[in-house]
Design a protein around this motif. Structure first.
Motif, PDB file in Angstrom:
ATOM      1  N   PHE A 186     -60.313  27.767 -21.475  1.00 30.90           N
ATOM      2  CA  PHE A 186     -59.570  28.709 -20.634  1.00 30.90           C
ATOM      3  C   PHE A 186     -60.049  28.562 -19.197  1.00 30.90           C
ATOM      4  O   PHE A 186     -61.254  28.574 -18.927  1.00 30.90           O
ATOM      5  N   ILE A 187     -59.104  28.408 -18.264  1.00 30.08           N
ATOM      6  CA  ILE A 187     -59.448  28.267 -16.843  1.00 30.08           C
ATOM      7  C   ILE A 187     -58.608  29.250 -16.029  1.00 30.08           C
ATOM      8  O   ILE A 187     -57.393  29.062 -15.889  1.00 30.08           O
ATOM      9  N   PRO A 188     -59.207  30.295 -15.492  1.00 32.65           N
ATOM     10  CA  PRO A 188     -58.479  31.181 -14.584  1.00 32.65           C
ATOM     11  C   PRO A 188     -58.689  30.741 -13.133  1.00 32.65           C
ATOM     12  O   PRO A 188     -59.799  30.377 -12.742  1.00 32.65           O
ATOM     13  N   THR A 189     -57.637  30.764 -12.336  1.00 32.45           N
ATOM     14  CA  THR A 189     -57.774  30.387 -10.930  1.00 32.45           C
ATOM     15  C   THR A 189     -58.045  31.594 -10.044  1.00 32.45           C
ATOM     16  O   THR A 189     -58.168  31.459  -8.831  1.00 32.45           O
ATOM     17  N   TYR A 190     -58.134  32.769 -10.667  1.00 36.67           N
ATOM     18  CA  TYR A 190     -58.457  33.998  -9.926  1.00 36.67           C
ATOM     19  C   TYR A 190     -59.043  34.968 -10.937  1.00 36.67           C
ATOM     20  O   TYR A 190     -58.585  35.046 -12.077  1.00 36.67           O
TER      21      TYR A 190
END
Length: 504
Positions: free
Chosen positions: A397-401
């Motif tokens: 999982f990669i959140p950009t914010y």
């Protein structure tokens, strides 16, 4: 009187019985169908009345009905399990009714619900099923029962707190009863609620909290209250069967094709307008975002210098920046990437660079048919629930914010066994990106620097950062519910002194 004679038998014509006309199969079938419909209607009404007057009166009947009544087409393949044995209800003298009006998007409201259940339990209150925000930017008309399984919510917590679907009529405004509406103080501990809120219930039997986000402290609460927050979040707040079925279908489709990354690309219009981040936008787009920010009075900060905010790490990464970061982190071009977000600002044109670098980019609209998503259209929270399910199930999982969804997914993945979440250090990344793009930093140097910056930002076990005098700036409870992780592994190994992160 006419009499007919045939042999020795005489029959009076006026005594002959009326001829019997045999019923056709169609008539018999029609009568049976009508009778079945009438019977089912009566049973459904009986269950509804039972739920209204006593939610547990007809639990056995309603559970049986749910098992034998056909589900709609889109959930008929869901795995049906027998209902668990009801928990014993907690016996306590209720001090009053707590109504809550949640504000914000799905995950902001989710955390608030967990907090409000905990407050109701601590103060021995009766909680009314929460009301969801319908006036936010998304204008989602969904009610609680449209997103969450309301019966499961009530029954799974009955040993902790009494929850009712609606306020008793005697306390409604229709009967002249005046309720107290107020927002509790943010980041408050149990002392605030016991000393300042509880006494109000002796005067007002019903209190409505009209703002519920971040109204309970991250740290310093008793262990049993912290664990209750987790229980609500991870067990009681279950999505409806329709959402669960479609979410599982999305995950299954992705898993059949191999490992996949859930990229929470928060490059959406509301986020850019709210944060004032316009890096990479045209002048026309920047002006459009500014006008949107001014149009919503509850977005208090109006004049924002975009580049200053970006250098502070307070902006979501652009799709073009995400490309460089993912390449530096070593992601292969053939990896599946699921975009877990709403409409990207600039639409497909803005995703061109990301799609060129990683062709296997998909969204829920690409994996499901229009008829499957039709019921969720114009219901942003229900759409977000699908993205939530995919995000907690993804390989990475990669959140950009680091907004509410990013934080709650991070915490959920920790609870599920510390699944890998790459938590981007945007402040460090912006500096590295600028150095690389102006030619100061070579690609190999950029690659090494990006990997080094995120070596310990993969969702590993760690303690929450505590800032006693700045509660708003400390780590969020729901991103790292450390009190709820010890039963799943050795506490000393997970949260030893070497992992302590306290700021004084």
């Amino acid at each position: 009187m006419e009499v007919r004679s045939e042999g020795s038998l005489q029959v009076r014509c006026d005594k002959l019985p009326a001829p019997v006309i045999p019923r056709t199969r169609l008539q018999v079938w029609f009568i049976r169908v009508c009778s079945s419909i009438l019977l089912w209607t009566c049973l459904v009404q009986l269950v509804a009345v039972g739920e209204l007057w006593h939610p547990r009166l007809l639990t056995g009947i309603s559970s049986h009905l749910s098992r034998i009544t056909p589900y709609p087409l889109h959930v008929e393949k869901a795995i049906l399990s027998p209902p668990p044995r009801p928990l014993p209800a907690r016996s306590y003298q209720s001090n009053g009714f707590l109504r809550v009006s949640c504000n914000g998007g799905l995950n902001q409201m989710r955390a608030a619900i967990c907090d409000m259940v905990t407050v109701a339990r601590f103060l021995n209150l009766t909680l009314v099923v929460p009301e969801l925000d319908k006036t936010s930017f998304w204008s989602d008309p969904s009610n609680f029962e449209d997103i969450f399984d309301v019966r499961h919510f009530i029954e799974s917590l009955r040993d902790e707190v009494r929850i009712v679907k609606r306020l008793p009529k005697r306390f409604s405004r229709k009967y002249g009863y005046k309720q107290l509406a107020m927002p509790p103080v943010s980041w408050s501990n149990e002392k605030y609620y016991s000393e300042q809120i509880l006494p109000l219930f002796s005067k007002y039997k019903v209190i409505q909290f009209n703002k519920t986000d971040t109204r309970l402290a991250n740290n310093g609460l008793p262990l049993d209250l912290q664990k209750l927050r987790c229980r609500v979040n991870f067990q009681a707040l279950k999505f409806t069967p329709q959402i669960e079925a479609l979410g599982h279908k999305l995950v299954h489709i992705l898993q059949e094709k191999g490992p996949f990354v859930a990229l929470h690309l928060r490059y959406e219009m509301d986020m850019l307008a709210f944060s004032g981040c316009t890096h990479g936008c045209t002048e026309e787009e920047a002006e459009e975002l500014k006008q949107m920010r001014y149009a919503y009075p509850w977005w208090r900060e109006k004049e924002i210098v975009s580049e200053e905010r970006r250098l502070q790490g307070l902006c979501p990464l652009t799709p073009e920046e995400v490309v460089l970061v993912m390449q530096a982190l070593g992601f292969d071009k053939g990896i599946q990437i699921y975009i877990a977000s709403g409409e990207i600002y600039g639409s497909e044109q803005r995703l061109a660079a990301l799609r060129a670098a990683f062709p296997k980019i998909v969204k829920k609209e690409m994996l499901l048919g229009p008829e499957e998503l039709q019921q969720f259209q114009n219901h942003s929270s229900q759409m977000a629930a699908l993205d939530f399910m995919v995000s907690i199930s993804s390989n990475i999982f990669i959140p950009t914010y680091d907004g509410n969804m990013a934080k709650l997914v991070e915490g959920h993945r920790r609870y599920l066994g510390f699944r890998k979440s790459i938590l981007l250090d945007r402040k460090a990344l912006v500096e590295l990106l600028d150095l690389h793009q102006n030619g100061t930093l070579s690609w190999s140097e950029f690659e090494v620097s990006v990997r080094r910056a995120h070596d310990k930002r993969m969702g590993q076990p760690t303690r929450r950062r505590v800032i006693p005098d700045k509660r708003k700036e400390e780590d969020y409870f729901y991103a790292n519910p450390q009190e709820c992780l010890c039963e799943r592994a050795n506490c000393d190994d997970l949260l030893g002194p070497s992992n302590l992160s306290t700021v004084r």
